[in-house]
Design a protein around this motif. Sequence first.
Motif, mmCIF file in Angstrom:
data_model
loop_
_atom_site.group_PDB
_atom_site.id
_atom_site.type_symbol
_atom_site.label_atom_id
_atom_site.label_comp_id
_atom_site.label_asym_id
_atom_site.label_seq_id
_atom_site.Cartn_x
_atom_site.Cartn_y
_atom_site.Cartn_z
ATOM 1 N N THR A 19 0.906 85.619 -86.662
ATOM 2 C CA THR A 19 1.710 84.889 -85.683
ATOM 3 C C THR A 19 1.441 85.379 -84.262
ATOM 4 O O THR A 19 1.927 84.774 -83.306
ATOM 5 N N GLN A 20 0.703 86.457 -84.120
ATOM 6 C CA GLN A 20 0.392 86.971 -82.791
ATOM 7 C C GLN A 20 -1.009 87.547 -82.754
ATOM 8 O O GLN A 20 -1.374 88.380 -83.577
ATOM 9 N N ARG A 21 -1.781 87.101 -81.788
ATOM 10 C CA ARG A 21 -3.100 87.670 -81.520
ATOM 11 C C ARG A 21 -2.941 88.859 -80.596
ATOM 12 O O ARG A 21 -2.088 88.865 -79.704
ATOM 13 N N GLY A 22 -3.744 89.885 -80.784
ATOM 14 C CA GLY A 22 -3.726 91.016 -79.883
ATOM 15 C C GLY A 22 -4.532 90.749 -78.627
ATOM 16 O O GLY A 22 -5.236 89.733 -78.513
ATOM 17 N N ALA A 23 -4.437 91.648 -77.669
ATOM 18 C CA ALA A 23 -5.208 91.532 -76.437
ATOM 19 C C ALA A 23 -6.703 91.597 -76.753
ATOM 20 O O ALA A 23 -7.123 92.290 -77.683
ATOM 21 N N MET A 24 -7.483 90.872 -75.974
ATOM 22 C CA MET A 24 -8.936 90.863 -76.140
ATOM 23 C C MET A 24 -9.620 90.921 -74.784
ATOM 24 O O MET A 24 -9.147 90.328 -73.811
ATOM 25 N N PHE A 25 -10.726 91.661 -74.739
ATOM 26 C CA PHE A 25 -11.609 91.662 -73.587
ATOM 27 C C PHE A 25 -13.026 91.364 -74.087
ATOM 28 O O PHE A 25 -13.468 91.947 -75.081
ATOM 29 N N LEU A 26 -13.713 90.458 -73.437
ATOM 30 C CA LEU A 26 -15.103 90.171 -73.766
ATOM 31 C C LEU A 26 -15.981 90.557 -72.589
ATOM 32 O O LEU A 26 -15.652 90.252 -71.429
ATOM 33 N N LYS A 27 -17.053 91.242 -72.877
ATOM 34 C CA LYS A 27 -18.023 91.568 -71.829
ATOM 35 C C LYS A 27 -19.353 90.943 -72.207
ATOM 36 O O LYS A 27 -19.874 91.180 -73.296
ATOM 37 N N ALA A 28 -19.878 90.119 -71.309
ATOM 38 C CA ALA A 28 -21.129 89.422 -71.571
ATOM 39 C C ALA A 28 -22.217 89.930 -70.647
ATOM 40 O O ALA A 28 -21.960 90.273 -69.490
#
Length: 470
Positions: free
Chosen positions: A224-233
């Motif tokens: 029911t909840q997604r955690g924080a995410m960081f993407l580095k490209a």
Amino acid sequence: MKTIQLMTVTLLGLCATNLLAFDTANSTAVASSDMLPTTECDSRSLSEYALKPCYPATIENTPTDTSASRFAYKQFYAVNWPSQKGKVGLPDLDADYTTSSDHLPVWQTWPRLQDLQLSQKQNEQLSWNSLNYFIPKQCQSLVEKDKNGDSALSKFVKNNPNIPVNSKVEVLFDITDAHGDVLYDINNKPVFYQIYLNEQSWQFLSQPNPAKPYDFAIGNYDNTQRGAMFLKASWMLLDKTQVADFHSSVALVVDPTSKACSIEVVGLAGLHIVNKSIPSQYTEIDGNRVNNWSWSTYEHTNNAPKTSDLKLSETKQSWNLFNIDLTNKETFNALEKTCKNNSEWDFSQTNCEINSPSPDSTTSQIVNTLELPREIASQKQVYNDQAHKRLKKYNSNFINYELVASQWLKDKVMSPTNLSNTTMESFFQEENCSACHSDAAEQDFMFLNDSKLKSLPDWIQLSGDAKLFN
């Protein structure tokens, strides 16, 4: 139409030959970066190798190396699902990888760290689901309209219909890695870097005074909840011969040396996805804060040779980050002379150019030295083979990317021990994601303290005018 006092661009996409404005004030879309399991997703296929626009919020109740690999596999193809036009963070559930050979993925619609930096520096409130975003003043002439309502950027997009665009184009100016070094590709061009934030990480950091020590939202087991995410490209500047082999994008690129802005086609070379996806009964281990993140990394299959590939060959192989001719005996002998020690490859030798920053801004000669435990390497191969089998029939450019591995907290230690990406840890492959970020434990393992969050290059100038395509 709602704007903010930054130089902003809104680009919905190409419809016939017209670029359409998207009115953020009247949008009824509920933006979400969750991509959590839904009925629409689950009905597509029960196969664990299916490519779906959603994936779980956590690795598993009782995670293993296998479930970590499976999670990383599902994560990559979900965040790379085709996005809805003119929306932020929403996958197009009516599309899939058969839509075209390339498409604009969900994560590329997310706001960038530089958008957050500038909104805070300018004391302007910018919502996560806004299509507004800044461009440097150096690029202003490229988006200004002529008497016919066209700009250099809109003309470029029209003339390159095979390059995916959606709500935004890339804005790139950062060429330094975590150690301040610059990576150069086979065209002697620097590799550029960009960081993207999902809704949970954006909402936390955009608070006036986030509680310290930082504690980002974490995914939960009931999805029911997604955690924080960081993407580095990591992005490479492409020539026309390379486009078919990459996920590509239109970009406004500021050259850090000349400070000039140009419109370029760029290709994805590598991707880190950091996801707070491992709930734990521990808050501390031996007095140290618990790392609840999964550290997954992916890269283009043709980035660099492995050490085992360094041998005299009859067939010339082309790599993105390596151009030493291994078919030339004289060249190969010279490489052995400078980079071997007692008949073994040793790239730490003083005169060896392998995995060292280029002193003359020419190709950085990168060799992939990462060694994974046999079980994890085997799992990685299975998942990459399964993806290849599915993407091959779609003629998808994403077939040229692979899962490297996913690092997670296993029995109080990180597994696998080492993890790196040749485009981001090019010169320090013996390091690993979580070990490096352990220095930022008080920031929940993210290097996002106040001084860094508000530090942009002095030469990046801002415009006070809002610019929208229509």
